[in-house]
Design a protein around this motif. Structure first.
Motif, short mmCIF file in Angstrom:
data_model
loop_
_atom_site.label_atom_id
_atom_site.label_comp_id
_atom_site.label_asym_id
_atom_site.label_seq_id
_atom_site.Cartn_x
_atom_site.Cartn_y
_atom_site.Cartn_z
N GLN A 94 1.08 -1.39 -0.53
CA GLN A 94 0.19 -0.37 -0.23
C GLN A 94 1.22 1.59 -0.18
OE1 GLN A 94 -2.77 0.53 3.20
NE2 GLN A 94 -4.13 0.21 1.77
N ALA A 124 -0.23 4.39 0.96
CA ALA A 124 0.59 5.47 2.55
C ALA A 124 1.25 4.61 3.48
CB ALA A 124 -1.04 5.12 2.60
N LYS A 125 0.56 3.14 3.69
CA LYS A 125 1.74 2.72 4.22
C LYS A 125 3.45 2.65 4.22
CE LYS A 125 0.38 -1.15 7.02
NZ LYS A 125 -1.19 -3.00 7.52
N ALA A 153 4.15 6.38 4.58
CA ALA A 153 4.22 6.52 5.97
C ALA A 153 5.67 5.91 6.86
CB ALA A 153 3.29 6.34 6.62
N LYS A 154 5.79 4.91 6.60
CA LYS A 154 6.93 3.33 7.56
C LYS A 154 8.52 4.30 6.71
CE LYS A 154 8.72 -0.58 8.08
NZ LYS A 154 8.53 -2.05 7.33
N THR A 158 1.85 10.28 9.11
CA THR A 158 1.00 9.58 9.59
C THR A 158 0.27 8.73 8.28
OG1 THR A 158 -1.22 10.26 9.72
CG2 THR A 158 -0.28 9.80 11.41
N GLU A 159 -0.55 7.67 7.52
CA GLU A 159 -0.68 6.72 6.72
C GLU A 159 -1.99 7.50 6.27
OE1 GLU A 159 -0.41 2.46 8.14
OE2 GLU A 159 -2.00 2.36 6.23
N ASN A 189 -2.98 9.43 3.07
CA ASN A 189 -4.48 9.35 2.43
C ASN A 189 -5.25 10.96 2.56
OD1 ASN A 189 -4.06 6.62 2.26
ND2 ASN A 189 -4.77 6.12 3.86
#
Ligand SMILES: Nc1nc2c(ncn2[C@@H]2O[C@H](COP(=O)(O)OP(=O)(O)O)[C@@H](O)[C@H]2O)c(=O)[nH]1
Ligand SMILES: [Mg+2]
Length: 391
Positions: A163, A165-166, A169-170, A178-179, A183
């Motif tokens: 994904q 966003a994930k 963010a990571k 953040t995710e 988004n």
């Protein structure tokens, strides 16, 4: 809660920092006096909840004065940014990486028109330029951080069908994004995230800028309004930007806090006035007279107002006190702790903030003001006192 001061050289960042933290730092009327970042504790000002119950609190951190409680927030002061910093001009923008983890920026802008975009002496400089230049440098800084590993990270994400966003963010957790933030930005900017590894420079810039604006809210400290053209420039800038822009007199605030510390005056940060209580020399008297006039015109020096506005109005944090029915800890300290929590925090979030065990064993919380029990989903309001009951 961490706040970062940004701005071009000589705008008054270190003066703002010193007035808010009373740490001894170098203030100088030449560009790039600050090289290594300064880090200290500033304070937001809230009503002392204990006063509602006829008591005075004993803060473990921060302090209480005349029914006001000052709650610590971290503050960073870094070197000035100039146009082209992202390409290495001035001191470059490497030092901005110290600010990657801040929750918000205070942009200190010089309203005097007496120093230019590089902090050098001049006349009739237009501070509107500074706001545009600094914003652009902050965008390019974000862009630089993203670009370093963008293609590699995005390619491997695409191959593994992870994904967007994930992954972002990571990979960029240091930027405190953040995710949900990602988004939101993707949706708002209508970005196509099927093959982000192929984004052109323009698209990546658009993403970087939107992410920067969304994840690092900014308030403008319109500093040096005491100077002859200060008010004129302040009013012009007010009309041109949608930011929250607050008149500021950092140098005045610094003098007031020092005079208060020395017992010459009584001044509570954020108040619109002060009281003379010591014996003053003629030059001290006239300096304070000048400060008093500026404070009347702008309703205070702006320093405390700016700190409070960014934390409570822009970031919408709430202050919450752990409070048993006696309001004291085992040593008799009244409401020793106060926490700043992000908007939407619940009683359960608060319990976890106190301790993992308290979160795990949460049963209910008792609201100090109403004496009513509330459940884990109760959304904390500013100046709540809560006692967490555990099993
Ligand atoms: N008149 C006036 N001068 C200020 C004010 N704040 C800072 N200054 C002066 O501006 C110069 C630069 O200040 P400094 O805090 O070192 O700026 P920095 O480079 O942004 O950290 C110094 O001479 C300060 O005394 C203010 O509110 N009013
Ligand atoms: Mg400085």
């Amino acid at each position: 809660m961490i706040l970062g001061l940004v701005g071009r050289p000589n705008s008054g960042k270190s003066t703002f920092f010193k007035s808010a933290t009373l740490q001894d730092v170098l203030i100088a009327n030449y560009p790039f006096a600050t090289i290594k970042p300064n880090h200290g504790m500033a304070y937001v000002k809230i009503r002392d909840l204990a006063a509602d119950f006829g008591k005075v609190s004993n803060p473990r951190q921060g302090y209480v004065r005349d029914g006001w409680r000052f709650v610590p927030v971290e503050l960073f002061d870094v070197a000035g940014l100039v146009e082209g910093a992202s390409l290495g001009k001035g001191l470059g923008n490497q030092f901005l990486d110290d600010l990657a983890g801040v929750d918000a920026f205070i942009h200190v802008v010089d309203m005097s028109g007496e120093t230019d975009s590089e902090g050098k002496q001049t006349e009739n400089y237009d501070p509107v330029n500074d706001i545009i230049i600094i914003e652009k440098e902050l965008d390019l800084w974000y862009l630089g951080i993203l670009k370093k590993v963008w293609v590699t990270v995005m390619r491997s994400m695409e191959m593994q069908k992870m994904q967007f966003a994930k992954t972002v963010a990571k990979q960029f957790s240091g930027l405190k994004v953040t995710e949900d933030d990602i988004n939101y930005v993707v949706l708002n900017e209508k970005l196509d995230v099927t093959r982000p590894s192929l984004w052109d420079e323009g698209t990546l810039f658009r993403f970087a800028r939107a992410l920067r604006i969304y994840t690092k809210p900014m308030i403008i400290a319109a500093n040096k309004v005491d100077r002859p053209n200060g008010k004129f420039n302040f009013n012009r800038v007010l009309d041109k930007f949608s930011y929250l822009i607050v008149a500021c007199f950092a140098d005045g605030e610094l003098s007031l806090r020092q005079a208060d510390n020395a017992g010459l005056i009584k001044y509570i940060p954020g108040e619109k006035d002060f009281e003379i209580i010591g014996k003053l020399t003629d030059s001290q008297k006239s300096a304070l007279d000048t400060i008093s006039k500026v404070m009347k015109e702008f309703e205070g020096t702006g320093v405390q107002k700016i700190l409070n506005l960014i934390v409570f109005d822009i970031l919408k944090y709430v202050a919450v006190f752990p409070a048993g029915s006696k309001m004291e800890d085992s040593k008799g300290n009244v409401l020793p702790d106060c926490f700043l929590m992000p908007p939407g925090s619940t009683a359960l979030d608060f319990a976890y903030r106190l301790h993992t065990d308290i979160g795990n064993k949460f049963v209910k919380a008792i609201n100090l003001k109403t004496k009513q029990a509330v459940g884990k989903d109760y959304v904390i309001k500013n100046l709540d006192g809560l006692e967490i009951m555990t099993r």
